[in-house]
Enzyme design. Sequence first.
Site, PDB file in Angstrom:
ATOM      1  CB  SER A 182      -0.893   0.163   1.168  1.00 48.82           C
ATOM      2  OG  SER A 182      -0.201  -0.274   2.659  1.00 48.82           O
ATOM      3  CD  GLU A 200       0.465   7.501   5.446  1.00 48.17           C
ATOM      4  OE1 GLU A 200       0.357   6.477   5.650  1.00 48.17           O
ATOM      5  OE2 GLU A 200       0.944   8.423   5.735  1.00 48.17           O
ATOM      6  CB  THR A 250      -2.251  12.121   5.329  1.00 48.66           C
ATOM      7  OG1 THR A 250      -1.860  13.234   4.690  1.00 48.66           O
ATOM      8  CG2 THR A 250      -1.188  11.052   5.576  1.00 48.66           C
ATOM      9  CE1 TYR A 251     -10.603  15.363   7.307  1.00 48.12           C
ATOM     10  CE2 TYR A 251      -9.601  15.338   9.631  1.00 48.12           C
ATOM     11  CZ  TYR A 251     -10.784  15.595   8.449  1.00 48.12           C
ATOM     12  OH  TYR A 251     -11.730  16.280   8.772  1.00 48.12           O
ATOM     13  CG  HIS A 257      -4.766   8.616   6.622  1.00 48.69           C
ATOM     14  ND1 HIS A 257      -3.396   8.587   7.443  1.00 48.69           N
ATOM     15  CD2 HIS A 257      -4.700   7.774   5.704  1.00 48.69           C
ATOM     16  CE1 HIS A 257      -2.645   7.651   6.682  1.00 48.69           C
ATOM     17  NE2 HIS A 257      -3.382   7.026   5.810  1.00 48.69           N
ATOM     18  NE  ARG A 276      -4.063  11.910  20.401  1.00 54.39           N
ATOM     19  CZ  ARG A 276      -2.940  11.901  20.947  1.00 54.39           C
ATOM     20  NH1 ARG A 276      -2.879  11.301  22.069  1.00 54.39           N
ATOM     21  NH2 ARG A 276      -1.952  12.795  20.646  1.00 54.39           N
ATOM     22  CG  ASP A 284      -0.065  14.787  17.152  1.00 55.02           C
ATOM     23  OD1 ASP A 284       0.115  14.211  18.233  1.00 55.02           O
ATOM     24  OD2 ASP A 284       0.529  14.348  16.055  1.00 55.02           O
ATOM     25  CE1 TYR A 289       2.450   6.310  16.297  1.00 58.39           C
ATOM     26  CE2 TYR A 289       0.674   5.443  17.348  1.00 58.39           C
ATOM     27  CZ  TYR A 289       1.420   6.403  16.507  1.00 58.39           C
ATOM     28  OH  TYR A 289       0.320   7.157  16.066  1.00 58.39           O
ATOM     29  CG  HIS A 295       1.738   8.041  20.729  1.00 57.51           C
ATOM     30  ND1 HIS A 295       2.009   8.985  21.669  1.00 57.51           N
ATOM     31  CD2 HIS A 295       1.447   8.459  19.411  1.00 57.51           C
ATOM     32  CE1 HIS A 295       1.426  10.126  20.645  1.00 57.51           C
ATOM     33  NE2 HIS A 295       1.188   9.708  19.628  1.00 57.51           N
ATOM     34  CE  LYS A 331      -4.594   2.257  18.097  1.00 58.83           C
ATOM     35  NZ  LYS A 331      -3.704   3.310  17.419  1.00 58.83           N
ATOM     36  CD  GLN A 338      13.878  18.295   4.630  1.00 58.81           C
ATOM     37  OE1 GLN A 338      13.264  17.345   3.947  1.00 58.81           O
ATOM     38  NE2 GLN A 338      14.578  19.341   3.751  1.00 58.81           N
ATOM     39  CG  PHE A 346       8.978  13.785  10.584  1.00 58.48           C
ATOM     40  CD1 PHE A 346       7.802  14.469  10.925  1.00 58.48           C
ATOM     41  CD2 PHE A 346       8.667  12.635   9.785  1.00 58.48           C
ATOM     42  CE1 PHE A 346       6.551  13.857  11.097  1.00 58.48           C
ATOM     43  CE2 PHE A 346       7.322  12.044   9.709  1.00 58.48           C
ATOM     44  CZ  PHE A 346       6.471  12.777  10.214  1.00 58.48           C
ATOM     45  CG  HIS A 351       1.170   1.894   4.636  1.00 55.41           C
ATOM     46  ND1 HIS A 351       0.221   1.967   3.998  1.00 55.41           N
ATOM     47  CD2 HIS A 351       1.391   3.048   5.525  1.00 55.41           C
ATOM     48  CE1 HIS A 351      -0.258   3.324   4.098  1.00 55.41           C
ATOM     49  NE2 HIS A 351       0.393   3.867   4.714  1.00 55.41           N
TER      50      HIS A 351
END
Length: 298
Positions: free
Chosen positions: A17, A19, A50-51, A79, A109, A111, A150, A154, A170, A217, A221, A271
């Site tokens: 998949s 993203e 993504t959203y 998402h 959820r 951030d 994670y 997380h 979940k 970079q 992140f 993914h």
Amino acid sequence: MTKTEIDRNPSSDFKLSFEFFPPKSPDMDVQLWETVEELSRWNPDFVSVTYGAGGTTKAPTLEAVRRMISVAGLSTASHLTCVDASKRETHEVVEELRNVGVKHFVALRGDPATGIGTAYRPHPEGYENAAALVRGLKELGDFEISVSSYPEKHPESESNSVDIEMLKLKADNGATRALTQFFFDNDIFERYMERVTKAGIKIPVVPGIMPIQNLTQLKRFAGRCGTSIPAFLDERFAGYDDDPAGRANVAADVAAEQIQDLRRRGVNEFHLYTMNRAPLVNAVLENVGFRPARRSAA
Ligand code: FAD
């Protein structure tokens, strides 16, 4: 690197998949659709968009998802985050996405708008966390639901075991797949999977693979996401600062080696975080030995 050719036609045992993120400018829009077209040849099992947490990318996410389903003909997950939104607002977004053909959500959820690391407070009329969102989505429709997981826990989580408990919740609430945060140390993933199995979590946990476009970079992140950067990455990229082509070759080798090593450990689903760019993803998959899907006869 030993290559075994792996057919990406529908009978392939290996699942892939991709993203993407919604474009923020006309130029990025062009880049996204060129990338989608280019990567379609790998016959992904699904793609996801993504959203922006709190609905910050609602319109571009909706448009990208609509186009991926209706124009590109790709099985597409949207998402969806529940942070900073009431249940009513979340349900409105779900309806809009359902109306453009979405049947698969990556339920998150998210951030707070104040940024990663600032204390999360659920919206007083919203879903408390991703597990609650999964339950809510299941009540709204027979959606396929993927969630996050994670391997290095997380960053806000108090312990590995709480993190695993949240993943279990979940799954118990109806999620059927977990997509992991990106990681570079496969031993960490293997130990994580031992904890997942021990907790009785039966859903597939799909490793999220991040081909490294820019190590400097990425380090910034990764620090915010709780992903560790193994020393071997510095060694592999050393001396390529002024050599973009050489850097790209190293990046493709590193991600392909990670996938091949995971395959040897029994993983057959991946993914890929594409960053809306095709060349590196193509190079990674070619190095692994994947063969693009044959186009079906017209
Ligand atoms: P949750 O799963 O709800 O919680 C994360 C962790 O917090 C849990 O594992 C647990 O350790 C802890 N926790 C949560 N609730 C409790 C509780 N009640 N008690 C104790 N501990 C608790 N962000 C976006 O904004 N948009 C995206 O499209 C997006 N896509 C992503 C896709 C993937 C595959 C991943 C891995 C992350 C994505 N993110 C995205 C980032 C994500 O929103 C953040 O990591 C966010 O901080 C947590 O969201 P979550 O859904 O993982 O949260």
